[in-house]
Design a protein around this motif. Structure first.
Motif, PDB file in Angstrom:
ATOM      1  N   ALA A 142       0.833  -1.206   0.000  1.00  0.00           N
ATOM      2  CA  ALA A 142       0.000   0.000   0.000  1.00  0.00           C
ATOM      3  C   ALA A 142       0.866   1.254   0.000  1.00  0.00           C
ATOM      4  O   ALA A 142       0.554   2.240  -0.689  1.00  0.00           O
ATOM      5  CB  ALA A 142      -0.933  -0.010   1.213  1.00  0.00           C
TER       6      ALA A 142
ATOM      7  N   ALA B 230      -4.659   2.882  -3.801  1.00  0.00           N
ATOM      8  CA  ALA B 230      -3.636   2.705  -2.770  1.00  0.00           C
ATOM      9  C   ALA B 230      -4.220   2.952  -1.383  1.00  0.00           C
ATOM     10  O   ALA B 230      -3.918   2.218  -0.420  1.00  0.00           O
ATOM     11  CB  ALA B 230      -2.457   3.643  -3.030  1.00  0.00           C
TER      12      ALA B 230
ATOM     13  N   ALA C  63      -6.380   0.035  -0.297  1.00  0.00           N
ATOM     14  CA  ALA C  63      -5.552  -1.067   0.190  1.00  0.00           C
ATOM     15  C   ALA C  63      -4.993  -0.775   1.574  1.00  0.00           C
ATOM     16  O   ALA C  63      -4.841  -1.682   2.399  1.00  0.00           O
ATOM     17  CB  ALA C  63      -4.408  -1.327  -0.795  1.00  0.00           C
ATOM     18  N   LEU C  64      -4.700   0.490   1.858  1.00  0.00           N
ATOM     19  CA  LEU C  64      -4.167   0.865   3.166  1.00  0.00           C
ATOM     20  C   LEU C  64      -5.219   0.715   4.256  1.00  0.00           C
ATOM     21  O   LEU C  64      -4.939   0.226   5.358  1.00  0.00           O
ATOM     22  CB  LEU C  64      -3.665   2.312   3.114  1.00  0.00           C
ATOM     23  CG  LEU C  64      -3.100   2.895   4.398  1.00  0.00           C
ATOM     24  CD1 LEU C  64      -1.793   2.192   4.768  1.00  0.00           C
ATOM     25  CD2 LEU C  64      -2.880   4.403   4.261  1.00  0.00           C
TER      26      LEU C  64
END
Length: 407
Positions: A137, A237, A240-241
């Motif tokens: 991420a 991103a 996903a984090l």
């Protein structure tokens, strides 16, 4: 020779004794600022001469550093040297990060995930999996910022990937075993400050756009945020984090030795994201992809692969792009005549030129509406290089052409 891998360098960083900077050029004020950033507290000392700093936690009762306030006293250099030696002997992650920041002035980008209690329980591989997920991420967040440095657009797809990945070569990802909870990247000011600035602006613009979406129901703030570097790649991103956590944050802290960049505020609290932000992030990512138009291009490239299902019909080729677009490869469906021209050019070691549209729906990896397929003349040296490449990859061509290309 092993090919160089683009992207942030991964590791625990240099050992403290390797990272120990020369105390000569160290600014006491910079050291004090770094100590404060990592939770150290000043507890007394001789006013105007030096301060006594202690680390956070239980060690603060038995560990302290004497840091001069400036270099105006004869013992300042000795105190700085002793303080750096003491940090090196501590050997913990925070001390290592302080020494690294003194050695190479760097902006610090820190990712934090609030993992639910018990998330790391289970197989022994689970903590490693969580840490690798955090690293991925973080890499994707940095890559999105690097892509914004190449073009401000809502969806990059395959465009500019090589240049963006190369821009991350100087960034060091540094993290201790934390069960996937904390990770820090050091972006050297000399090489990567523009990257850190873009990420700073993009994160704040994303947060503001999410808040606007919640308050008004409108997505127009995400459209305006593209100018600040927000894109589908950044929203993915951040998804996903945040996914699988109770919340996550990203903070950018400026190198004390370099000061605050123009247009940015001082170090602030992390930009926070929560699971409740995921629907808006997903909606924005889909919107960015839908809105990005296909691009008319004229490509020049060499054939990597040809494929068709039978003789006397068209097929699909994959070109390695030499000029015309910032993508490494494209796939092109061709009619029978165009496919024959490309096959003949490939056999004699010539690149081809073709007009068409890079399809945004395919991530700009596919050329549609191909026309004007023409072999391109090259000099003898380039022709020899292309022929050598052809000989090394004859299996691709044989598989594609079958009996129709023999003789």
């Amino acid at each position: 020779m092993t090919p160089r891998r683009h992207g942030p360098r991964r590791g625990e960083g240099p050992r403290p004794e390797e990272a120990l900077p020369d105390p000569g050029p160290v600014d006491p004020a910079v050291l004090a600022a770094l100590l404060a950033r990592h939770g150290w507290r000043r507890r007394g000392g001789a006013p105007g001469r030096y301060g006594r700093w202690t680390p956070p936690g239980p060690r603060g009762e038995r560990t302290s550093l004497l840091v001069p306030e400036h270099r105006g006293f004869p013992d300042s250099a000795d105190l700085l040297g002793e303080a750096l030696d003491a940090l090196a002997r501590l050997g913990d992650p925070a001390a290592r990060e302080i020494l690294l920041a003194l050695t190479v002035p760097s902006d610090e980008i820190r990712w934090r995930r609030d993992v639910p209690a018990g998330h790391g329980a289970g197989p022994a591989a689970a903590p490693w999996t969580a840490e690798e997920g955090l690293r991925q991420a973080a890499r994707h967040t940095l890559l999105a910022a690097a892509l914004a440095g190449r073009a401000r657009t809502g969806y990059h797809g395959a465009r500019h990937r090589r240049a963006a990945a190369a821009a991350l070569d100087d960034v060091l990802l540094l993290g201790a075993a934390s069960g996937g909870r904390v990770l820090t990247a050091f972006a050297p000011v000399a090489a990567a400050r523009p990257l850190a600035v873009r990420l700073h602006h993009a994160l704040h613009a994303t947060r503001e756009a999410i808040d606007h979406r919640r308050a008004t129901g409108g997505m127009d703030a995400f459209d305006a945020a593209v100018a600040a570097g927000v894109s589908r790649e950044l929203t993915e991103a951040l998804i996903a984090l945040v996914r699988g956590t109770e919340g996550a944050g990203v903070a950018v802290a400026w190198a004390p030795a370099a000061g605050i960049p123009e247009g940015c505020g001082p170090d602030a609290e992390p930009v926070e994201f929560s699971p409740g932000d995921l629907p808006a992030l997903r909606e924005a990512g889909a919107r960015y992809r839908r809105a990005e138009p296909s691009v008319s291009v004229r490509l020049t490239g060499t054939v990597d692969r040809l494929r068709r299902t039978g003789a006397d019909r068209g097929g699909t080729v994959r070109l390695r792009v030499l000029a015309g677009a910032e993508v490494p490869h494209v796939r092109i469906p061709l009619d029978e005549e165009s496919y024959r021209i490309v096959g003949q050019a490939h056999l004699v070691g010539l690149p081809v030129r073709v007009d068409g549209r890079l399809d945004s729906r395919a991530g700009f990896r596919r050329l549609v509406g191909a026309c004007g397929v023409t072999p391109v003349a090259v000099d003898e040296a380039e022709r020899d290089r292309l022929m050598k490449s052809l000989q090394e990859n004859l299996d691709f061509f044989d598989e594609a052409c079958g009996g129709d290309c023999e003789g």
